[in-house]
Design a protein around this motif. Sequence first.
Motif, PDB file in Angstrom:
ATOM      1  N   THR A 128       0.975  -1.102  -0.144  1.00  0.00           N
ATOM      2  CA  THR A 128       0.091   0.006  -0.125  1.00  0.00           C
ATOM      3  C   THR A 128       0.890   1.195  -0.160  1.00  0.00           C
ATOM      4  O   THR A 128       2.257   1.070   0.127  1.00  0.00           O
ATOM      5  CB  THR A 128      -0.962   0.109   1.142  1.00  0.00           C
ATOM      6  OG1 THR A 128      -0.192   0.149   2.438  1.00  0.00           O
ATOM      7  CG2 THR A 128      -1.741  -1.378   1.424  1.00  0.00           C
ATOM      8  N   GLU A 129       0.310   2.178  -0.380  1.00  0.00           N
ATOM      9  CA  GLU A 129       1.224   3.579  -0.351  1.00  0.00           C
ATOM     10  C   GLU A 129       1.681   4.098   0.914  1.00  0.00           C
ATOM     11  O   GLU A 129       2.765   4.959   1.094  1.00  0.00           O
ATOM     12  CB  GLU A 129       0.309   4.663  -1.094  1.00  0.00           C
ATOM     13  CG  GLU A 129      -0.151   4.430  -2.478  1.00  0.00           C
ATOM     14  CD  GLU A 129      -1.059   5.630  -2.800  1.00  0.00           C
ATOM     15  OE1 GLU A 129      -1.160   5.690  -4.202  1.00  0.00           O
ATOM     16  OE2 GLU A 129      -1.993   6.076  -2.145  1.00  0.00           O
ATOM     17  N   ASP A 172      10.217   4.339   1.586  1.00  0.00           N
ATOM     18  CA  ASP A 172       8.894   4.444   1.339  1.00  0.00           C
ATOM     19  C   ASP A 172       8.204   3.498   0.240  1.00  0.00           C
ATOM     20  O   ASP A 172       9.152   2.816  -0.296  1.00  0.00           O
ATOM     21  CB  ASP A 172       8.043   5.951   1.159  1.00  0.00           C
ATOM     22  CG  ASP A 172       8.811   6.345  -0.272  1.00  0.00           C
ATOM     23  OD1 ASP A 172       9.100   5.793  -1.110  1.00  0.00           O
ATOM     24  OD2 ASP A 172       9.147   7.600  -0.417  1.00  0.00           O
ATOM     25  N   ALA A 173       7.126   3.462  -0.097  1.00  0.00           N
ATOM     26  CA  ALA A 173       6.654   2.265  -0.802  1.00  0.00           C
ATOM     27  C   ALA A 173       7.138   2.474  -2.264  1.00  0.00           C
ATOM     28  O   ALA A 173       7.364   1.671  -2.976  1.00  0.00           O
ATOM     29  CB  ALA A 173       5.065   2.511  -0.679  1.00  0.00           C
ATOM     30  N   TYR A 184       4.456  -4.397  -6.809  1.00  0.00           N
ATOM     31  CA  TYR A 184       3.337  -3.196  -7.082  1.00  0.00           C
ATOM     32  C   TYR A 184       3.238  -2.389  -5.583  1.00  0.00           C
ATOM     33  O   TYR A 184       3.147  -2.925  -4.527  1.00  0.00           O
ATOM     34  CB  TYR A 184       2.065  -3.943  -7.252  1.00  0.00           C
ATOM     35  CG  TYR A 184       1.883  -4.421  -8.691  1.00  0.00           C
ATOM     36  CD1 TYR A 184       1.809  -3.969  -9.804  1.00  0.00           C
ATOM     37  CD2 TYR A 184       2.217  -5.765  -8.587  1.00  0.00           C
ATOM     38  CE1 TYR A 184       1.752  -4.935 -11.103  1.00  0.00           C
ATOM     39  CE2 TYR A 184       2.265  -6.988  -9.775  1.00  0.00           C
ATOM     40  CZ  TYR A 184       1.755  -6.005 -10.888  1.00  0.00           C
ATOM     41  OH  TYR A 184       1.935  -7.013 -12.177  1.00  0.00           O
ATOM     42  N   THR A 185       3.131  -1.043  -6.044  1.00  0.00           N
ATOM     43  CA  THR A 185       2.398  -0.282  -4.680  1.00  0.00           C
ATOM     44  C   THR A 185       1.347   0.567  -5.245  1.00  0.00           C
ATOM     45  O   THR A 185       1.222   1.171  -6.433  1.00  0.00           O
ATOM     46  CB  THR A 185       3.580   0.842  -4.827  1.00  0.00           C
ATOM     47  OG1 THR A 185       4.881   0.310  -4.112  1.00  0.00           O
ATOM     48  CG2 THR A 185       3.209   1.865  -3.631  1.00  0.00           C
ATOM     49  N   LYS A 194      -5.256  -6.258  -6.289  1.00  0.00           N
ATOM     50  CA  LYS A 194      -4.103  -6.635  -6.767  1.00  0.00           C
ATOM     51  C   LYS A 194      -3.711  -7.952  -6.660  1.00  0.00           C
ATOM     52  O   LYS A 194      -3.341  -9.003  -7.317  1.00  0.00           O
ATOM     53  CB  LYS A 194      -3.100  -5.538  -7.260  1.00  0.00           C
ATOM     54  CG  LYS A 194      -2.146  -5.935  -8.230  1.00  0.00           C
ATOM     55  CD  LYS A 194      -2.479  -6.105  -9.430  1.00  0.00           C
ATOM     56  CE  LYS A 194      -1.462  -6.442 -10.534  1.00  0.00           C
ATOM     57  NZ  LYS A 194      -1.932  -6.365 -12.020  1.00  0.00           N
ATOM     58  N   ALA A 195      -3.413  -8.212  -5.205  1.00  0.00           N
ATOM     59  CA  ALA A 195      -2.658  -9.349  -4.678  1.00  0.00           C
ATOM     60  C   ALA A 195      -3.671 -10.420  -4.896  1.00  0.00           C
ATOM     61  O   ALA A 195      -3.271 -11.614  -5.340  1.00  0.00           O
ATOM     62  CB  ALA A 195      -2.544  -9.111  -3.256  1.00  0.00           C
ATOM     63  N   ILE A 196      -5.014 -10.388  -4.788  1.00  0.00           N
ATOM     64  CA  ILE A 196      -5.899 -11.385  -5.184  1.00  0.00           C
ATOM     65  C   ILE A 196      -6.096 -11.868  -6.524  1.00  0.00           C
ATOM     66  O   ILE A 196      -6.028 -12.959  -6.818  1.00  0.00           O
ATOM     67  CB  ILE A 196      -7.123 -10.878  -4.473  1.00  0.00           C
ATOM     68  CG1 ILE A 196      -7.189 -10.866  -2.920  1.00  0.00           C
ATOM     69  CG2 ILE A 196      -8.264 -11.861  -4.937  1.00  0.00           C
ATOM     70  CD1 ILE A 196      -8.504 -10.287  -2.370  1.00  0.00           C
ATOM     71  N   GLU A 197      -5.729 -10.732  -7.433  1.00  0.00           N
ATOM     72  CA  GLU A 197      -5.939 -10.834  -8.716  1.00  0.00           C
ATOM     73  C   GLU A 197      -4.794 -11.795  -9.135  1.00  0.00           C
ATOM     74  O   GLU A 197      -4.872 -12.810  -9.924  1.00  0.00           O
ATOM     75  CB  GLU A 197      -5.903  -9.566  -9.452  1.00  0.00           C
ATOM     76  CG  GLU A 197      -5.999  -9.858 -11.059  1.00  0.00           C
ATOM     77  CD  GLU A 197      -5.619  -8.460 -11.770  1.00  0.00           C
ATOM     78  OE1 GLU A 197      -4.830  -8.331 -12.767  1.00  0.00           O
ATOM     79  OE2 GLU A 197      -5.619  -7.297 -11.244  1.00  0.00           O
ATOM     80  N   LEU A 198      -3.533 -11.589  -8.634  1.00  0.00           N
ATOM     81  CA  LEU A 198      -2.436 -12.313  -8.830  1.00  0.00           C
ATOM     82  C   LEU A 198      -2.503 -13.748  -8.519  1.00  0.00           C
ATOM     83  O   LEU A 198      -2.251 -14.757  -9.268  1.00  0.00           O
ATOM     84  CB  LEU A 198      -1.094 -11.642  -8.044  1.00  0.00           C
ATOM     85  CG  LEU A 198      -0.532 -10.533  -8.812  1.00  0.00           C
ATOM     86  CD1 LEU A 198       0.570  -9.656  -7.891  1.00  0.00           C
ATOM     87  CD2 LEU A 198       0.041 -10.700 -10.085  1.00  0.00           C
ATOM     88  N   LEU A 199      -3.053 -13.750  -7.282  1.00  0.00           N
ATOM     89  CA  LEU A 199      -3.468 -15.197  -6.875  1.00  0.00           C
ATOM     90  C   LEU A 199      -4.329 -16.134  -7.890  1.00  0.00           C
ATOM     91  O   LEU A 199      -4.044 -17.311  -8.041  1.00  0.00           O
ATOM     92  CB  LEU A 199      -3.662 -15.365  -5.465  1.00  0.00           C
ATOM     93  CG  LEU A 199      -2.555 -15.033  -4.391  1.00  0.00           C
ATOM     94  CD1 LEU A 199      -2.930 -14.974  -3.085  1.00  0.00           C
ATOM     95  CD2 LEU A 199      -1.264 -15.727  -4.584  1.00  0.00           C
TER      96      LEU A 199
END
Length: 260
Positions: A128-129, A172-173, A184-185, A194-199
């Motif tokens: 996250t940012e 920082d991110a 990804y940030t 995005k994390a779920i999409e990758l999985l």
Amino acid sequence: MPNYNNLLVEETDGILYVTINRPKALNALNQETMGELEALFGSDYASRKDLKGVLITGAGDRAFVAGADIKEFLGVAAAGSGKEMATRGQDVFFLIERFHAPVIALVNGFALGGGCELAMACHMRVATEQARFGQPEVNLGIIPGYGGTQRLNQLIGKGKAIELTLTGNMLDAAEAHRIGLVNYTLPAAEARAKAIELLQTIGTKGPVAVAESIKAINAYYASSDFEEEAAAFGRASGTKDFAEGAAAFVEKRKADFKGE
């Protein structure tokens, strides 16, 4: 589903959601939490070939994992068992790195010390940012002991790894993404998606091919010297400097190192 004291575990559509749940301690990795991670990746879910992947994050909105439990460190130093502690931590993180399904760290705040090492043991990192990364162990008169001196090199290269390890500075991110520490940030809601999409995407691929790819890529780094890191951690943990650095951290004051 197994019960844990410091981990929240849910499963949806073949994805395991793991939350390190010690928000009052900024999700610091004490030995109980390490034991629960060891059980989760080493036995409880190790045979689940139907898993699409695992997402690890931290409870609350301040920290992924802000480090290891410093008060426990003081006890380890007093007992002279720093090397054993480091080796055990490395072994737990190897279980994550070598897990048969992809593991993504969703870094939602501070990922410092052992927290940064945990994130690096995962196969990918989505930040996250507001995420912040660092290996600040030198501020305590100690070194990274759970694989940080090895995996940081692998991800960002020797020069930058030495800079971050010796200065203890935080990234920082955006900078972590620029140098390749994270994949990804994104804003918080988008980062999780995005994390779920990758999985989910990886979950449509051949499970054997995914598992064998993880093994093959890890094999490239098999010669990394984790044993020397554990030995160096043990030597540093037995110094007066570490006792002073850890005490200064707990007492919220500047350490007065003597080089002893």
